[in-house]
Scaffold this motif. Sequence first.
Motif, PDB file in Angstrom:
ATOM      1  N   PRO A  60       0.819  -1.226   0.000  1.00  0.00           N
ATOM      2  CA  PRO A  60       0.000   0.000   0.000  1.00  0.00           C
ATOM      3  C   PRO A  60       0.850   1.272   0.000  1.00  0.00           C
ATOM      4  CG  PRO A  60      -0.732  -1.550   1.684  1.00  0.00           C
ATOM      5  CD  PRO A  60       0.601  -2.036   1.200  1.00  0.00           C
ATOM      6  N   LEU A  61       0.405   2.235  -0.786  1.00  0.00           N
ATOM      7  CA  LEU A  61       1.021   3.553  -0.788  1.00  0.00           C
ATOM      8  C   LEU A  61       0.204   4.488   0.089  1.00  0.00           C
ATOM      9  CD1 LEU A  61       1.737   3.957  -4.617  1.00  0.00           C
ATOM     10  CD2 LEU A  61       3.193   2.920  -2.866  1.00  0.00           C
ATOM     11  N   CYS A  62       0.823   5.576   0.508  1.00  0.00           N
ATOM     12  CA  CYS A  62       0.078   6.617   1.230  1.00  0.00           C
ATOM     13  C   CYS A  62      -0.871   7.321   0.265  1.00  0.00           C
ATOM     14  CB  CYS A  62       1.046   7.656   1.820  1.00  0.00           C
ATOM     15  SG  CYS A  62       1.736   7.202   3.409  1.00  0.00           S
ATOM     16  N   ASN A  63      -1.845   7.991   0.818  1.00  0.00           N
ATOM     17  CA  ASN A  63      -2.737   8.830   0.030  1.00  0.00           C
ATOM     18  C   ASN A  63      -2.211  10.257   0.033  1.00  0.00           C
ATOM     19  OD1 ASN A  63      -4.711   6.761  -0.510  1.00  0.00           O
ATOM     20  ND2 ASN A  63      -5.363   6.967   1.622  1.00  0.00           N
ATOM     21  N   PHE A  64      -2.470  10.971  -1.048  1.00  0.00           N
ATOM     22  CA  PHE A  64      -2.048  12.362  -1.109  1.00  0.00           C
ATOM     23  C   PHE A  64      -2.707  13.147   0.025  1.00  0.00           C
ATOM     24  CE2 PHE A  64      -1.551  11.661  -5.918  1.00  0.00           C
ATOM     25  CZ  PHE A  64      -0.251  11.237  -5.736  1.00  0.00           C
ATOM     26  N   GLY A  65      -1.930  14.013   0.642  1.00  0.00           N
ATOM     27  CA  GLY A  65      -2.434  14.772   1.776  1.00  0.00           C
ATOM     28  C   GLY A  65      -2.000  14.200   3.113  1.00  0.00           C
ATOM     29  N   GLU A  66      -1.524  12.954   3.116  1.00  0.00           N
ATOM     30  CA  GLU A  66      -1.068  12.346   4.370  1.00  0.00           C
ATOM     31  C   GLU A  66       0.319  12.864   4.741  1.00  0.00           C
ATOM     32  OE1 GLU A  66      -1.787   8.203   5.364  1.00  0.00           O
ATOM     33  OE2 GLU A  66      -2.791   7.958   3.427  1.00  0.00           O
ATOM     34  N   LYS A  67       0.657  12.682   6.026  1.00  0.00           N
ATOM     35  CA  LYS A  67       1.970  13.087   6.516  1.00  0.00           C
ATOM     36  C   LYS A  67       2.769  11.866   6.943  1.00  0.00           C
ATOM     37  CE  LYS A  67       2.491  16.708   9.117  1.00  0.00           C
ATOM     38  NZ  LYS A  67       2.361  17.740  10.174  1.00  0.00           N
ATOM     39  N   LEU A  68       4.067  11.968   6.792  1.00  0.00           N
ATOM     40  CA  LEU A  68       4.983  10.935   7.261  1.00  0.00           C
ATOM     41  C   LEU A  68       5.925  11.557   8.283  1.00  0.00           C
ATOM     42  CD1 LEU A  68       5.893   9.121   3.916  1.00  0.00           C
ATOM     43  CD2 LEU A  68       4.388   8.288   5.737  1.00  0.00           C
ATOM     44  N   TYR A  69       6.341  10.741   9.255  1.00  0.00           N
ATOM     45  CA  TYR A  69       7.147  11.254  10.360  1.00  0.00           C
ATOM     46  C   TYR A  69       8.490  10.537  10.420  1.00  0.00           C
ATOM     47  CZ  TYR A  69       2.683  13.270  11.572  1.00  0.00           C
ATOM     48  OH  TYR A  69       1.508  13.975  11.522  1.00  0.00           O
ATOM     49  N   HIS A  70       9.514  11.323  10.669  1.00  0.00           N
ATOM     50  CA  HIS A  70      10.884  10.806  10.712  1.00  0.00           C
ATOM     51  C   HIS A  70      11.504  11.192  12.052  1.00  0.00           C
ATOM     52  CE1 HIS A  70      14.670   9.377   9.056  1.00  0.00           C
ATOM     53  NE2 HIS A  70      15.265  10.521   9.387  1.00  0.00           N
ATOM     54  N   TYR A  71      11.912  10.187  12.837  1.00  0.00           N
ATOM     55  CA  TYR A  71      12.508  10.419  14.154  1.00  0.00           C
ATOM     56  C   TYR A  71      14.023  10.445  14.001  1.00  0.00           C
ATOM     57  CZ  TYR A  71       7.912   9.431  16.139  1.00  0.00           C
ATOM     58  OH  TYR A  71       6.577   9.481  16.471  1.00  0.00           O
ATOM     59  N   THR A  72      14.643  11.507  14.510  1.00  0.00           N
ATOM     60  CA  THR A  72      16.065  11.668  14.286  1.00  0.00           C
ATOM     61  C   THR A  72      16.687  12.525  15.392  1.00  0.00           C
ATOM     62  OG1 THR A  72      17.725  12.295  12.631  1.00  0.00           O
ATOM     63  CG2 THR A  72      15.789  13.729  12.828  1.00  0.00           C
ATOM     64  N   THR A  73      17.988  12.709  15.289  1.00  0.00           N
ATOM     65  CA  THR A  73      18.740  13.521  16.253  1.00  0.00           C
ATOM     66  C   THR A  73      18.808  14.964  15.781  1.00  0.00           C
ATOM     67  OG1 THR A  73      20.791  13.065  15.086  1.00  0.00           O
ATOM     68  CG2 THR A  73      20.155  11.514  16.829  1.00  0.00           C
ATOM     69  N   ALA A  74      19.414  15.815  16.620  1.00  0.00           N
ATOM     70  CA  ALA A  74      19.616  17.213  16.218  1.00  0.00           C
ATOM     71  C   ALA A  74      20.507  17.288  14.986  1.00  0.00           C
ATOM     72  CB  ALA A  74      20.228  18.001  17.375  1.00  0.00           C
ATOM     73  N   GLU A  75      21.520  16.423  14.940  1.00  0.00           N
ATOM     74  CA  GLU A  75      22.389  16.391  13.766  1.00  0.00           C
ATOM     75  C   GLU A  75      21.604  15.981  12.523  1.00  0.00           C
ATOM     76  OE1 GLU A  75      24.798  15.998  17.393  1.00  0.00           O
ATOM     77  OE2 GLU A  75      23.050  14.897  16.623  1.00  0.00           O
ATOM     78  N   GLY A  76      20.662  15.048  12.708  1.00  0.00           N
ATOM     79  CA  GLY A  76      19.825  14.635  11.588  1.00  0.00           C
ATOM     80  C   GLY A  76      18.946  15.755  11.078  1.00  0.00           C
ATOM     81  N   VAL A  77      18.369  16.524  11.997  1.00  0.00           N
ATOM     82  CA  VAL A  77      17.554  17.676  11.612  1.00  0.00           C
ATOM     83  C   VAL A  77      18.384  18.656  10.802  1.00  0.00           C
ATOM     84  CG1 VAL A  77      16.217  19.641  12.440  1.00  0.00           C
ATOM     85  CG2 VAL A  77      16.046  17.443  13.620  1.00  0.00           C
ATOM     86  N   ARG A  91      19.724  19.336   2.911  1.00  0.00           N
ATOM     87  CA  ARG A  91      18.725  18.685   2.063  1.00  0.00           C
ATOM     88  C   ARG A  91      19.102  17.235   1.774  1.00  0.00           C
ATOM     89  NH1 ARG A  91      15.503  22.336  -0.459  1.00  0.00           N
ATOM     90  NH2 ARG A  91      15.256  21.056  -2.333  1.00  0.00           N
ATOM     91  N   GLN A  92      19.557  16.537   2.818  1.00  0.00           N
ATOM     92  CA  GLN A  92      19.995  15.157   2.665  1.00  0.00           C
ATOM     93  C   GLN A  92      19.398  14.273   3.750  1.00  0.00           C
ATOM     94  OE1 GLN A  92      24.287  15.559   2.842  1.00  0.00           O
ATOM     95  NE2 GLN A  92      24.437  15.423   0.607  1.00  0.00           N
ATOM     96  N   PHE A  93      19.013  13.061   3.356  1.00  0.00           N
ATOM     97  CA  PHE A  93      18.551  12.050   4.297  1.00  0.00           C
ATOM     98  C   PHE A  93      19.579  10.930   4.358  1.00  0.00           C
ATOM     99  CE2 PHE A  93      14.724  14.214   3.066  1.00  0.00           C
ATOM    100  CZ  PHE A  93      13.894  14.152   4.174  1.00  0.00           C
ATOM    101  N   LEU A  94      19.786  10.402   5.550  1.00  0.00           N
ATOM    102  CA  LEU A  94      20.708   9.280   5.720  1.00  0.00           C
ATOM    103  C   LEU A  94      19.955   7.987   5.455  1.00  0.00           C
ATOM    104  CD1 LEU A  94      23.281   8.878   8.588  1.00  0.00           C
ATOM    105  CD2 LEU A  94      21.845   6.965   7.911  1.00  0.00           C
ATOM    106  N   ALA A  95      20.435   7.194   4.495  1.00  0.00           N
ATOM    107  CA  ALA A  95      19.817   5.909   4.159  1.00  0.00           C
ATOM    108  C   ALA A  95      20.747   4.785   4.586  1.00  0.00           C
ATOM    109  CB  ALA A  95      19.529   5.830   2.660  1.00  0.00           C
TER     110      ALA A  95
END
Length: 314
Positions: free
Chosen positions: A17-34, A41-45
Amino acid sequence: MGITSKTSFLDEWIHVPLCNFGEKLYHYTTAEGVQGIVANRQFLATKSDFLNDKMEFMYALEVFDRLIETYIVDRVVGRRLFQIVKEKMDQLAIVTPSCSVVCLPEKEQMSFYVVSFSKLENSALLWAEFTDFKGYCLGFDYEKLVQGFSGRSFLHGTVIYDSKVQVSCLLEALLSCIRRAVQDGLTDLETIFEEAPEVSKESLLEIGKDMAMVCSVYAMFFKSEFFKGEEEYRFVFSPSMDERGGQPRFRILDQVFLPYIMVEFDGEDTPIPLESVMVGAKNNSDIAVRGVRSFLKGQGLDIPVTLSDIPLRY
Protein backbone atom coordinates in the motif's frame (compact mmCIF):
# COMPACT_ATOMS: atom_id res chain seq x y z
CA MET A 1 -3.48 -2.21 7.70
CA GLY A 2 -6.25 0.08 6.58
CA ILE A 3 -6.64 -1.19 2.98
CA THR A 4 -9.78 0.11 1.29
CA SER A 5 -11.18 0.18 -2.24
CA LYS A 6 -9.34 3.49 -2.70
CA THR A 7 -5.94 2.13 -1.63
CA SER A 8 -3.19 2.53 -4.22
CA PHE A 9 -0.51 -0.12 -4.52
CA LEU A 10 3.11 -0.17 -5.59
CA ASP A 11 2.34 -2.29 -8.66
CA GLU A 12 -0.38 -4.41 -10.27
CA TRP A 13 1.37 -7.50 -8.94
CA ILE A 14 2.99 -6.01 -5.84
CA HIS A 15 0.27 -5.04 -3.37
CA VAL A 16 2.32 -2.85 -1.07
CA PRO A 17 0.00 0.00 0.00
CA LEU A 18 1.02 3.55 -0.79
CA CYS A 19 0.08 6.62 1.23
CA ASN A 20 -2.74 8.83 0.03
CA PHE A 21 -2.05 12.36 -1.11
CA GLY A 22 -2.43 14.77 1.78
CA GLU A 23 -1.07 12.35 4.37
CA LYS A 24 1.97 13.09 6.52
CA LEU A 25 4.98 10.94 7.26
CA TYR A 26 7.15 11.25 10.36
CA HIS A 27 10.88 10.81 10.71
CA TYR A 28 12.51 10.42 14.15
CA THR A 29 16.06 11.67 14.29
CA THR A 30 18.74 13.52 16.25
CA ALA A 31 19.62 17.21 16.22
CA GLU A 32 22.39 16.39 13.77
CA GLY A 33 19.83 14.63 11.59
CA VAL A 34 17.55 17.68 11.61
CA GLN A 35 20.45 19.88 10.61
CA GLY A 36 21.47 17.60 7.75
CA ILE A 37 17.95 17.24 6.40
CA VAL A 38 17.03 20.92 6.57
CA ALA A 39 20.33 22.68 5.87
CA ASN A 40 21.94 20.14 3.54
CA ARG A 41 18.72 18.68 2.06
CA GLN A 42 19.99 15.16 2.67
CA PHE A 43 18.55 12.05 4.30
CA LEU A 44 20.71 9.28 5.72
CA ALA A 45 19.82 5.91 4.16
CA THR A 46 21.07 2.83 6.02
CA LYS A 47 22.15 -0.35 4.22
CA SER A 48 19.28 -2.83 4.39
CA ASP A 49 21.11 -5.64 6.21
CA PHE A 50 22.24 -3.24 8.97
CA LEU A 51 18.74 -2.18 10.10
CA ASN A 52 17.26 -3.12 13.49
CA ASP A 53 15.52 -6.26 12.19
CA LYS A 54 18.19 -8.93 11.60
CA MET A 55 15.82 -10.70 9.19
CA GLU A 56 15.50 -7.56 7.07
CA PHE A 57 15.03 -8.34 3.34
CA MET A 58 15.09 -12.12 4.06
CA TYR A 59 11.79 -12.54 5.88
CA ALA A 60 9.74 -12.76 2.65
CA LEU A 61 11.45 -16.05 1.80
CA GLU A 62 10.13 -17.49 5.07
CA VAL A 63 6.65 -16.30 4.14
CA PHE A 64 6.96 -17.98 0.74
CA ASP A 65 8.04 -21.18 2.48
CA ARG A 66 4.89 -21.08 4.62
CA LEU A 67 2.82 -20.51 1.50
CA ILE A 68 4.26 -23.61 -0.16
CA GLU A 69 3.74 -25.72 2.98
CA THR A 70 0.10 -24.64 3.11
CA TYR A 71 -0.99 -24.78 -0.52
CA ILE A 72 1.27 -27.17 -2.45
CA VAL A 73 0.39 -30.68 -1.35
CA ASP A 74 3.21 -32.50 -3.12
CA ARG A 75 6.28 -31.87 -0.95
CA VAL A 76 8.79 -32.69 -3.68
CA VAL A 77 7.29 -30.15 -6.07
CA GLY A 78 7.04 -27.62 -3.25
CA ARG A 79 10.70 -28.03 -2.29
CA ARG A 80 11.80 -27.74 -5.92
CA LEU A 81 9.86 -24.52 -6.37
CA PHE A 82 11.26 -23.10 -3.14
CA GLN A 83 14.85 -23.87 -4.19
CA ILE A 84 14.34 -22.29 -7.60
CA VAL A 85 12.96 -19.11 -6.06
CA LYS A 86 15.75 -18.96 -3.47
CA GLU A 87 18.47 -19.47 -6.08
CA LYS A 88 16.98 -16.85 -8.40
CA MET A 89 16.67 -14.38 -5.53
CA ASP A 90 20.34 -14.94 -4.75
CA GLN A 91 21.18 -14.19 -8.38
CA LEU A 92 19.09 -11.02 -8.36
CA ALA A 93 20.96 -9.98 -5.19
CA ILE A 94 18.05 -7.79 -4.12
CA VAL A 95 18.21 -9.62 -0.82
CA THR A 96 21.61 -8.63 0.53
CA PRO A 97 23.88 -11.38 1.86
CA SER A 98 23.53 -10.52 5.56
CA CYS A 99 23.10 -14.20 6.36
CA SER A 100 26.57 -14.93 5.01
CA VAL A 101 29.73 -14.75 7.07
CA VAL A 102 31.44 -12.89 4.25
CA CYS A 103 29.66 -10.40 1.99
CA LEU A 104 30.39 -10.99 -1.69
CA PRO A 105 32.29 -7.95 -3.02
CA GLU A 106 30.87 -8.39 -6.52
CA LYS A 107 27.34 -7.96 -5.13
CA GLU A 108 28.01 -4.96 -2.91
CA GLN A 109 27.21 -2.53 -5.74
CA MET A 110 23.69 -4.03 -5.82
CA SER A 111 23.00 -3.16 -2.19
CA PHE A 112 19.85 -1.39 -1.11
CA TYR A 113 19.54 1.48 1.35
CA VAL A 114 16.51 2.47 3.40
CA VAL A 115 15.15 5.74 4.75
CA SER A 116 12.50 4.96 7.35
CA PHE A 117 9.46 7.06 8.16
CA SER A 118 6.41 6.30 10.27
CA LYS A 119 2.73 7.10 10.05
CA LEU A 120 2.81 7.83 13.78
CA GLU A 121 3.58 11.14 15.41
CA ASN A 122 4.71 11.29 19.04
CA SER A 123 5.11 7.50 19.37
CA ALA A 124 6.71 6.43 22.67
CA LEU A 125 8.11 3.33 20.94
CA LEU A 126 9.84 5.31 18.19
CA TRP A 127 11.06 8.05 20.52
CA ALA A 128 12.72 5.36 22.64
CA GLU A 129 14.10 3.35 19.74
CA PHE A 130 15.67 6.16 17.75
CA THR A 131 16.26 9.14 20.04
CA ASP A 132 15.96 8.12 23.72
CA PHE A 133 13.19 10.75 23.92
CA LYS A 134 15.77 13.49 23.32
CA GLY A 135 15.59 13.90 19.55
CA TYR A 136 13.08 15.29 17.09
CA CYS A 137 10.05 14.03 15.18
CA LEU A 138 9.83 15.67 11.76
CA GLY A 139 6.50 15.77 9.93
CA PHE A 140 6.62 15.77 6.10
CA ASP A 141 4.09 16.12 3.32
CA TYR A 142 4.00 12.67 1.67
CA GLU A 143 3.36 13.75 -1.92
CA LYS A 144 6.06 16.43 -1.92
CA LEU A 145 8.51 14.00 -0.32
CA VAL A 146 8.00 11.51 -3.16
CA GLN A 147 8.43 14.27 -5.74
CA GLY A 148 11.65 15.40 -4.07
CA PHE A 149 13.23 11.98 -4.57
CA SER A 150 12.11 11.68 -8.20
CA GLY A 151 15.61 12.15 -9.58
CA ARG A 152 16.72 8.79 -8.17
CA SER A 153 15.86 5.11 -8.51
CA PHE A 154 13.70 4.07 -5.56
CA LEU A 155 10.62 2.21 -4.38
CA HIS A 156 8.40 3.27 -1.52
CA GLY A 157 5.48 1.85 0.40
CA THR A 158 3.91 0.77 3.67
CA VAL A 159 5.64 -2.04 5.55
CA ILE A 160 3.35 -5.08 5.93
CA TYR A 161 3.47 -6.89 9.29
CA ASP A 162 0.35 -9.10 9.23
CA SER A 163 1.44 -12.68 8.40
CA LYS A 164 -1.94 -13.56 6.86
CA VAL A 165 -1.79 -10.53 4.58
CA GLN A 166 1.79 -11.42 3.62
CA VAL A 167 0.82 -14.97 2.64
CA SER A 168 -2.21 -13.63 0.76
CA CYS A 169 -0.02 -11.21 -1.22
CA LEU A 170 2.37 -13.96 -2.30
CA LEU A 171 -0.45 -16.41 -3.06
CA GLU A 172 -2.14 -13.90 -5.33
CA ALA A 173 1.16 -13.31 -7.12
CA LEU A 174 1.78 -17.07 -7.47
CA LEU A 175 -1.67 -17.58 -8.99
CA SER A 176 -0.99 -14.75 -11.42
CA CYS A 177 2.33 -16.33 -12.41
CA ILE A 178 0.63 -19.68 -12.99
CA ARG A 179 -2.20 -18.15 -15.04
CA ARG A 180 0.24 -16.32 -17.27
CA ALA A 181 2.39 -19.43 -17.76
CA VAL A 182 -0.66 -21.54 -18.62
CA GLN A 183 -1.74 -18.96 -21.20
CA ASP A 184 1.76 -19.25 -22.68
CA GLY A 185 1.26 -23.01 -23.11
CA LEU A 186 2.61 -24.48 -19.85
CA THR A 187 -0.70 -26.22 -19.11
CA ASP A 188 0.90 -28.79 -16.79
CA LEU A 189 0.98 -26.05 -14.12
CA GLU A 190 -2.80 -26.41 -13.77
CA THR A 191 -2.08 -29.51 -11.65
CA ILE A 192 0.43 -27.89 -9.27
CA PHE A 193 -1.96 -27.81 -6.29
CA GLU A 194 -3.05 -31.43 -6.73
CA GLU A 195 -1.77 -34.46 -4.79
CA ALA A 196 -0.01 -35.99 -7.79
CA PRO A 197 0.94 -33.07 -10.05
CA GLU A 198 2.63 -33.62 -13.38
CA VAL A 199 4.67 -30.44 -13.47
CA SER A 200 7.87 -30.31 -15.49
CA LYS A 201 11.10 -28.75 -14.29
CA GLU A 202 10.84 -26.23 -17.12
CA SER A 203 7.41 -25.10 -15.92
CA LEU A 204 8.59 -24.76 -12.31
CA LEU A 205 11.58 -22.78 -13.51
CA GLU A 206 9.32 -20.41 -15.43
CA ILE A 207 7.08 -19.50 -12.50
CA GLY A 208 10.06 -19.65 -10.13
CA LYS A 209 11.80 -16.84 -12.01
CA ASP A 210 8.72 -14.64 -11.79
CA MET A 211 8.14 -15.42 -8.11
CA ALA A 212 11.77 -14.66 -7.29
CA MET A 213 11.29 -11.14 -8.59
CA VAL A 214 7.99 -10.76 -6.73
CA CYS A 215 9.45 -12.10 -3.46
CA SER A 216 12.49 -9.86 -3.82
CA VAL A 217 10.35 -6.74 -4.02
CA TYR A 218 8.05 -7.88 -1.20
CA ALA A 219 11.20 -8.58 0.83
CA MET A 220 11.71 -4.83 1.02
CA PHE A 221 8.32 -4.35 2.68
CA PHE A 222 7.63 -7.52 4.74
CA LYS A 223 8.62 -7.50 8.41
CA SER A 224 7.78 -9.62 11.43
CA GLU A 225 4.73 -8.63 13.47
CA PHE A 226 7.10 -7.93 16.37
CA PHE A 227 7.83 -4.61 14.68
CA LYS A 228 4.24 -3.64 13.86
CA GLY A 229 4.21 -0.87 16.47
CA GLU A 230 6.55 1.15 14.24
CA GLU A 231 3.94 1.56 11.47
CA GLU A 232 6.80 2.13 9.07
CA TYR A 233 6.62 3.68 5.63
CA ARG A 234 9.91 3.31 3.84
CA PHE A 235 11.84 4.55 0.83
CA VAL A 236 14.25 2.00 -0.64
CA PHE A 237 17.10 3.26 -2.81
CA SER A 238 19.28 1.18 -5.13
CA PRO A 239 22.30 3.31 -5.98
CA SER A 240 25.05 2.38 -8.36
CA MET A 241 28.53 3.39 -7.34
CA ASP A 242 28.63 6.24 -9.85
CA GLU A 243 25.26 7.65 -8.75
CA ARG A 244 24.97 10.50 -6.27
CA GLY A 245 25.62 9.10 -2.83
CA GLY A 246 26.33 5.66 -4.25
CA GLN A 247 29.67 5.17 -2.51
CA PRO A 248 28.82 4.07 1.04
CA ARG A 249 30.04 5.95 4.09
CA PHE A 250 30.19 4.64 7.64
CA ARG A 251 28.88 5.82 10.99
CA ILE A 252 29.58 4.21 14.35
CA LEU A 253 26.79 3.14 16.69
CA ASP A 254 27.57 1.21 19.87
CA GLN A 255 31.03 0.39 18.47
CA VAL A 256 29.57 -1.05 15.24
CA PHE A 257 30.34 0.33 11.76
CA LEU A 258 27.09 0.96 9.88
CA PRO A 259 27.22 1.62 6.11
CA TYR A 260 24.97 4.33 4.73
CA ILE A 261 24.56 6.76 1.84
CA MET A 262 23.27 10.32 1.77
CA VAL A 263 20.14 10.78 -0.34
CA GLU A 264 19.69 14.30 -1.66
CA PHE A 265 16.34 16.04 -1.93
CA ASP A 266 15.99 17.34 -5.49
CA GLY A 267 15.26 20.90 -6.59
CA GLU A 268 17.30 23.60 -4.90
CA ASP A 269 14.48 26.11 -5.39
CA THR A 270 11.89 23.74 -3.88
CA PRO A 271 11.53 24.02 -0.10
CA ILE A 272 12.03 20.85 1.90
CA PRO A 273 8.43 19.66 2.60
CA LEU A 274 8.81 19.87 6.37
CA GLU A 275 5.50 20.82 8.00
CA SER A 276 6.05 20.27 11.73
CA VAL A 277 8.73 19.53 14.32
CA MET A 278 8.21 17.93 17.71
CA VAL A 279 10.93 17.95 20.37
CA GLY A 280 11.43 14.83 22.50
CA ALA A 281 9.98 14.83 26.01
CA LYS A 282 13.39 14.48 27.70
CA ASN A 283 14.71 17.46 25.76
CA ASN A 284 12.73 19.78 28.04
CA SER A 285 15.24 22.59 28.46
CA ASP A 286 13.57 25.98 28.12
CA ILE A 287 15.75 26.67 25.07
CA ALA A 288 15.19 23.37 23.21
CA VAL A 289 12.03 24.43 21.38
CA ARG A 290 13.25 28.00 20.96
CA GLY A 291 16.58 26.80 19.58
CA VAL A 292 15.17 24.56 16.83
CA ARG A 293 12.54 27.19 15.96
CA SER A 294 15.32 29.76 15.52
CA PHE A 295 17.33 27.33 13.39
CA LEU A 296 14.35 26.65 11.13
CA LYS A 297 13.60 30.33 10.66
CA GLY A 298 17.22 30.86 9.67
CA GLN A 299 16.61 28.27 6.93
CA GLY A 300 13.49 30.08 5.75
CA LEU A 301 11.02 27.73 7.42
CA ASP A 302 8.29 29.14 9.64
CA ILE A 303 6.57 25.96 10.87
CA PRO A 304 5.06 24.75 14.16
CA VAL A 305 7.50 23.48 16.79
CA THR A 306 6.10 21.72 19.85
CA LEU A 307 7.36 19.71 22.80
CA SER A 308 6.21 16.10 23.18
CA ASP A 309 3.61 15.76 25.92
CA ILE A 310 4.49 12.16 26.82
CA PRO A 311 4.56 12.21 30.66
CA LEU A 312 7.98 10.82 31.56
CA ARG A 313 9.19 10.75 35.16
CA TYR A 314 12.85 10.30 34.19
